[in-house]
Write a protein that holds these residues in place. Structure first.
Motif, short mmCIF file in Angstrom:
data_model
loop_
_atom_site.label_atom_id
_atom_site.label_comp_id
_atom_site.label_asym_id
_atom_site.label_seq_id
_atom_site.Cartn_x
_atom_site.Cartn_y
_atom_site.Cartn_z
N THR A 135 0.82 -1.20 0.00
CA THR A 135 0.00 0.00 0.00
C THR A 135 0.86 1.26 0.00
O THR A 135 0.50 2.26 -0.64
N ALA A 136 1.99 1.24 0.69
CA ALA A 136 2.83 2.44 0.81
C ALA A 136 3.25 3.01 -0.53
O ALA A 136 3.09 4.22 -0.76
N PRO A 137 3.80 2.20 -1.48
CA PRO A 137 4.14 2.76 -2.79
C PRO A 137 2.92 3.29 -3.54
O PRO A 137 3.01 4.31 -4.22
N GLN A 138 1.77 2.63 -3.40
CA GLN A 138 0.54 3.11 -4.03
C GLN A 138 0.18 4.49 -3.49
O GLN A 138 -0.14 5.40 -4.25
N GLU A 139 0.23 4.62 -2.18
CA GLU A 139 -0.11 5.90 -1.56
C GLU A 139 0.84 6.99 -2.02
O GLU A 139 0.41 8.12 -2.29
N GLU A 140 2.12 6.65 -2.12
CA GLU A 140 3.10 7.65 -2.56
C GLU A 140 2.84 8.07 -4.00
O GLU A 140 2.91 9.26 -4.34
N ARG A 141 2.51 7.08 -4.86
CA ARG A 141 2.21 7.41 -6.25
C ARG A 141 0.93 8.25 -6.34
O ARG A 141 0.86 9.20 -7.13
N ALA A 142 -0.08 7.91 -5.55
CA ALA A 142 -1.33 8.67 -5.54
C ALA A 142 -1.09 10.10 -5.05
O ALA A 142 -1.61 11.06 -5.62
N ARG A 143 -0.29 10.23 -4.00
CA ARG A 143 0.01 11.56 -3.46
C ARG A 143 0.75 12.41 -4.49
O ARG A 143 0.44 13.59 -4.68
N GLN A 144 1.72 11.80 -5.18
CA GLN A 144 2.49 12.54 -6.17
C GLN A 144 1.62 12.95 -7.36
O GLN A 144 1.71 14.07 -7.86
N LEU A 145 0.77 12.02 -7.81
CA LEU A 145 -0.12 12.31 -8.93
C LEU A 145 -1.11 13.42 -8.54
O LEU A 145 -1.38 14.33 -9.34
N GLY A 146 -1.63 13.36 -7.33
CA GLY A 146 -2.54 14.40 -6.86
C GLY A 146 -1.86 15.75 -6.78
O GLY A 146 -2.43 16.77 -7.21
N ALA A 147 -0.64 15.77 -6.26
CA ALA A 147 0.11 17.03 -6.15
C ALA A 147 0.40 17.60 -7.54
O ALA A 147 0.30 18.82 -7.75
N ASN A 148 0.75 16.74 -8.49
CA ASN A 148 1.04 17.20 -9.85
C ASN A 148 -0.22 17.78 -10.50
O ASN A 148 -0.15 18.81 -11.18
N ALA A 149 -1.36 17.11 -10.29
CA ALA A 149 -2.61 17.61 -10.86
C ALA A 149 -2.99 18.96 -10.26
O ALA A 149 -3.43 19.87 -10.98
N ALA A 150 -2.84 19.10 -8.95
CA ALA A 150 -3.16 20.36 -8.28
C ALA A 150 -2.25 21.48 -8.78
O ALA A 150 -2.71 22.61 -9.03
N PHE A 151 -0.97 21.18 -8.93
CA PHE A 151 -0.01 22.17 -9.44
C PHE A 151 -0.38 22.60 -10.85
O PHE A 151 -0.37 23.79 -11.19
N GLU A 152 -0.71 21.61 -11.68
CA GLU A 152 -1.04 21.89 -13.08
C GLU A 152 -2.30 22.75 -13.18
O GLU A 152 -2.36 23.69 -13.98
N LEU A 153 -3.29 22.45 -12.36
CA LEU A 153 -4.52 23.25 -12.38
C LEU A 153 -4.23 24.69 -11.98
O LEU A 153 -4.70 25.64 -12.64
N GLN A 154 -3.47 24.89 -10.92
CA GLN A 154 -3.17 26.25 -10.48
C GLN A 154 -2.35 27.00 -11.52
O GLN A 154 -2.56 28.20 -11.74
N ARG A 155 -1.45 26.30 -12.19
CA ARG A 155 -0.65 26.93 -13.25
C ARG A 155 -1.54 27.39 -14.40
O ARG A 155 -1.43 28.53 -14.87
N VAL A 156 -2.43 26.51 -14.84
CA VAL A 156 -3.31 26.83 -15.97
C VAL A 156 -4.26 27.97 -15.62
O VAL A 156 -4.43 28.91 -16.41
N LEU A 157 -4.88 27.91 -14.45
CA LEU A 157 -5.81 28.96 -14.05
C LEU A 157 -5.10 30.31 -13.89
O LEU A 157 -5.62 31.35 -14.33
N LYS A 158 -3.94 30.30 -13.28
CA LYS A 158 -3.19 31.55 -13.10
C LYS A 158 -2.84 32.17 -14.44
O LYS A 158 -2.97 33.39 -14.64
N SER A 159 -2.42 31.34 -15.38
CA SER A 159 -2.06 31.83 -16.71
C SER A 159 -3.27 32.46 -17.40
O SER A 159 -3.18 33.55 -17.98
N GLU A 160 -4.42 31.78 -17.34
CA GLU A 160 -5.64 32.29 -17.98
C GLU A 160 -6.09 33.60 -17.34
O GLU A 160 -6.45 34.56 -18.04
N LEU A 161 -6.08 33.66 -16.02
CA LEU A 161 -6.56 34.85 -15.33
C LEU A 161 -5.61 36.03 -15.53
O LEU A 161 -6.06 37.17 -15.70
#
Length: 199
Positions: free
Chosen positions: A26-52
């Motif tokens: 479970t630990a590697p799964q959680e780490e991969r999920a956490r990293q994927l979530g962090a990347n998605a959150a970063f990407e969303l904030q980047r895209v929204l900031k650029s548009e605004l």
């Protein structure tokens, strides 16, 4: 004290081993999920900031509000495709939502209340990862920045055209009155467990 047979000892050892191995898997799964979530959150904030930022430069804060109303939800929903993880979902939500589509569900409301309590107690806010119904749920806290305050700041400091645009586009608006650095809400990234289960 009753004697424990050899078979009973083997069963106990086997159960302990299964628990340990399950945790190890479970630990590697959680780490991969956490990293994927962090990347998605970063990407969303980047895209929204650029548009605004582009909208403000082109037509001022009023234009940015219209971009938010017309494009923010679509940009948010487009992050999984942008990252080539179509089964993932991304959402922005808050206890003081502006767009009705961003209203929190029961799980989101619980996490938001927990983070709000930490923020009120001036405790550090960190991302939260939970596993529910074979889906990892990653919650990235959002704090207000200078750009956010253009449309989410104190009403008395907003230009009249900004207030009018907000009143027109969001008649049930709850998302005004924030100061810089305040806890605003979360980015919720839902990741099916199967996505991060591969070795």
């Amino acid at each position: 004290m009753p004697k424990v047979s050899k078979v009973q000892r083997l069963v106990v050892v086997g159960l302990l081993a299964a628990v340990c191995l399950g945790a190890a898997e479970t630990a590697p799964q959680e780490e991969r999920a956490r990293q994927l979530g962090a990347n998605a959150a970063f990407e969303l904030q980047r895209v929204l900031k650029s548009e605004l930022t582009s909208a403000i430069q082109a037509g001022g804060p009023g234009q940015a509000i219209r971009v938010c109303a017309q494009k923010a939800l679509l940009l948010t929903q487009g992050i999984p495709r942008l990252m080539d993880v179509p089964s993932m979902t991304v959402k922005r939500t808050s206890l003081r939502w502006r767009n009705e589509m961003n209203r929190p569900d029961a799980m989101e409301a619980k996490v938001l209340h927990e983070m709000e309590a930490r923020a009120q107690a001036q405790e550090p806010l960190e991302a939260v990862l939970r596993l529910h119904n074979k889906t990892y749920h990653y919650f990235e806290p959002i704090r207000t920045t200078g750009l956010c305050l253009t449309c989410h700041g104190l009403e008395e400091k907003m230009p009249e055209n900004v207030r009018q645009a907000l009143d027109t586009l969001y008649p049930g608006d709850r998302a005004r009155g924030y100061a810089a650095g305040e806890f605003r809400g979360v980015i919720h990234v839902s990741i099916p467990q199967a996505v991060v289960a591969e070795p």
